[in-house]
Design a protein around this motif. Structure first.
Motif, PDB file in Angstrom:
ATOM      1  N   UNK A 176       0.982  -0.908   0.029  1.00 16.05           N
ATOM      2  CA  UNK A 176       0.090  -0.072  -0.130  1.00 16.05           C
ATOM      3  C   UNK A 176       1.131   1.509  -0.152  1.00 16.05           C
ATOM      4  N   UNK A 177       1.818   1.024   0.865  1.00 16.98           N
ATOM      5  CA  UNK A 177       2.933   1.719   0.677  1.00 16.98           C
ATOM      6  C   UNK A 177       2.699   2.854  -0.378  1.00 16.98           C
ATOM      7  N   UNK A 226       0.261   9.498  -3.759  1.00 18.55           N
ATOM      8  CA  UNK A 226      -0.860  10.611  -3.485  1.00 18.55           C
ATOM      9  C   UNK A 226      -0.510  11.767  -2.813  1.00 18.55           C
ATOM     10  N   UNK A 227       0.704  11.143  -2.096  1.00 23.30           N
ATOM     11  CA  UNK A 227       1.365  12.393  -0.626  1.00 23.30           C
ATOM     12  C   UNK A 227       0.855  11.960  -0.094  1.00 23.30           C
ATOM     13  N   UNK A 240     -10.285   2.916  -2.277  1.00 27.36           N
ATOM     14  CA  UNK A 240      -9.875   3.826  -1.346  1.00 27.36           C
ATOM     15  C   UNK A 240      -9.483   4.363  -0.887  1.00 27.36           C
ATOM     16  N   UNK A 241     -10.415   5.890  -0.138  1.00 29.40           N
ATOM     17  CA  UNK A 241      -9.924   7.135  -0.577  1.00 29.40           C
ATOM     18  C   UNK A 241      -9.430   7.109   1.721  1.00 29.40           C
ATOM     19  N   UNK A 280      -6.408  15.033   8.383  1.00 28.43           N
ATOM     20  CA  UNK A 280      -7.311  16.438   8.766  1.00 28.43           C
ATOM     21  C   UNK A 280      -7.041  17.517   7.547  1.00 28.43           C
ATOM     22  N   UNK A 281      -7.332  16.678   6.973  1.00 27.83           N
ATOM     23  CA  UNK A 281      -7.685  17.518   5.199  1.00 27.83           C
ATOM     24  C   UNK A 281      -9.011  16.626   4.219  1.00 27.83           C
ATOM     25  N   UNK A 282      -8.566  17.054   2.505  1.00 25.52           N
ATOM     26  CA  UNK A 282      -9.904  16.548   1.981  1.00 25.52           C
ATOM     27  C   UNK A 282      -8.609  15.360   2.144  1.00 25.52           C
ATOM     28  N   UNK A 283     -10.249  14.331   1.234  1.00 28.10           N
ATOM     29  CA  UNK A 283      -9.721  13.051   1.121  1.00 28.10           C
ATOM     30  C   UNK A 283      -9.172  12.864   0.396  1.00 28.10           C
ATOM     31  N   UNK A 284      -8.128  12.144  -0.503  1.00 31.69           N
ATOM     32  CA  UNK A 284      -7.846  11.602  -1.004  1.00 31.69           C
ATOM     33  C   UNK A 284      -7.533  10.122  -1.570  1.00 31.69           C
TER      34      UNK A 284
END
Length: 244
Positions: free
Chosen positions: A55-56, A62-63, A84-85, A89-93
């Motif tokens: 996964x990494x 995706x940063x 998978x999103x 602490x921010x917008x979903x990626x």
């Protein structure tokens, strides 16, 4: 005689395969009584490193830091995909998409026990099952309050239960993801915590299609359900993933 012998061997192999695949709920618990059950920690110890290694690279692309603080899983029935999103602490990626190896039923919500329908809606996870008959599993909180409310209103006393995301490639109302994928999701969820996971299941992709059209001819609450999944004004699931 050779033909009979080969047919007998083929029949035996098919029989063993059928028992292995389709009678897992019967023989797996017996097997576990003999060898002992495993814990969530046992699963993380066994599959944590390999799951992380797979996964990494997606997280790095995706940063996003691994593990994240929040997870959203978006399952789309008609394309048999699970996205998978994640967020910190921010917008979903967006991280990646998985093929759903097996489902059952047709488009539309689950109504009752035994209808073999995969439910539709927005769910949380109740628990992780390290001793699933289908390798590993994660239980959805189906039926949730919405499901129970409308089942009661329609007199449906048994709306069903025991809906999981699990391994293997067999389904009677669950999302079967295969063993490697459920290992990744199970380990990731154990690190993040089940309370930080949201699972959305839609009949079609609400970011591309007007899923309200699929509610035509169904009870009014199905329209409400699909609106809940896709409505931008309420920042639900698919639109949240798009930056609502």
């Amino acid at each position: 005689m050779n033909i009979i012998k080969y047919l007998a061997i083929a029949a035996l192999i098919i029989g063993i395969t059928c028992v292995y695949l389709f009678m897992r709920p019967i023989w797996v618990p017996i097997y576990q009584k003999v060898v002992g059950k495993q814990t969530v920690s046992d699963v993380v110890n066994a599959y944590g490193n390999t799951s992380r290694d797979r996964l990494v690279p997606y997280f790095q692309k995706a940063g996003v830091q691994y593990p994240p603080s929040q997870i959203t899983l978006l399952a789309v029935k008609d394309t048999k995909k699970l996205e998978l999103w994640v967020s910190n602490e921010g917008e979903p990626v967006y991280i990646r998409s998985y093929p759903v190896l097996a489902t059952s039923g047709i488009l539309g919500p689950k109504l009752e026990e035994g209808d073999k329908q995969v439910p539709e809606g927005i769910y949380s996870l109740e628990y992780l099952n390290p001793n699933s008959a289908f390798h590993l599993s994660m239980k959805l909180n189906y039926p949730n309050e919405f499901d129970l409310k409308h089942a009661q209103a329609e007199g449906r006393t048994e709306p069903g239960t025991n809906i999981f995301i699990h391994g293997k490639a067999i389904s009677i109302g669950c999302l079967a993801m295969g063993d490697e994928v459920i290992e990744e999701l199970f380990v990731l969820t154990s690190l993040v915590g089940k309370k930080s996971v949201t699972v959305a299941i839609a009949p079609s992709d609400p970011r591309k299609d007007d899923i309200l059209e699929l509610a035509s001819g169904r009870p009014d609450w199905v329209n409400e359900l699909y609106l809940d999944i896709s409505n931008k004004d309420r920042c639900r699931v698919a639109d949240t993933l798009s930056g609502c």
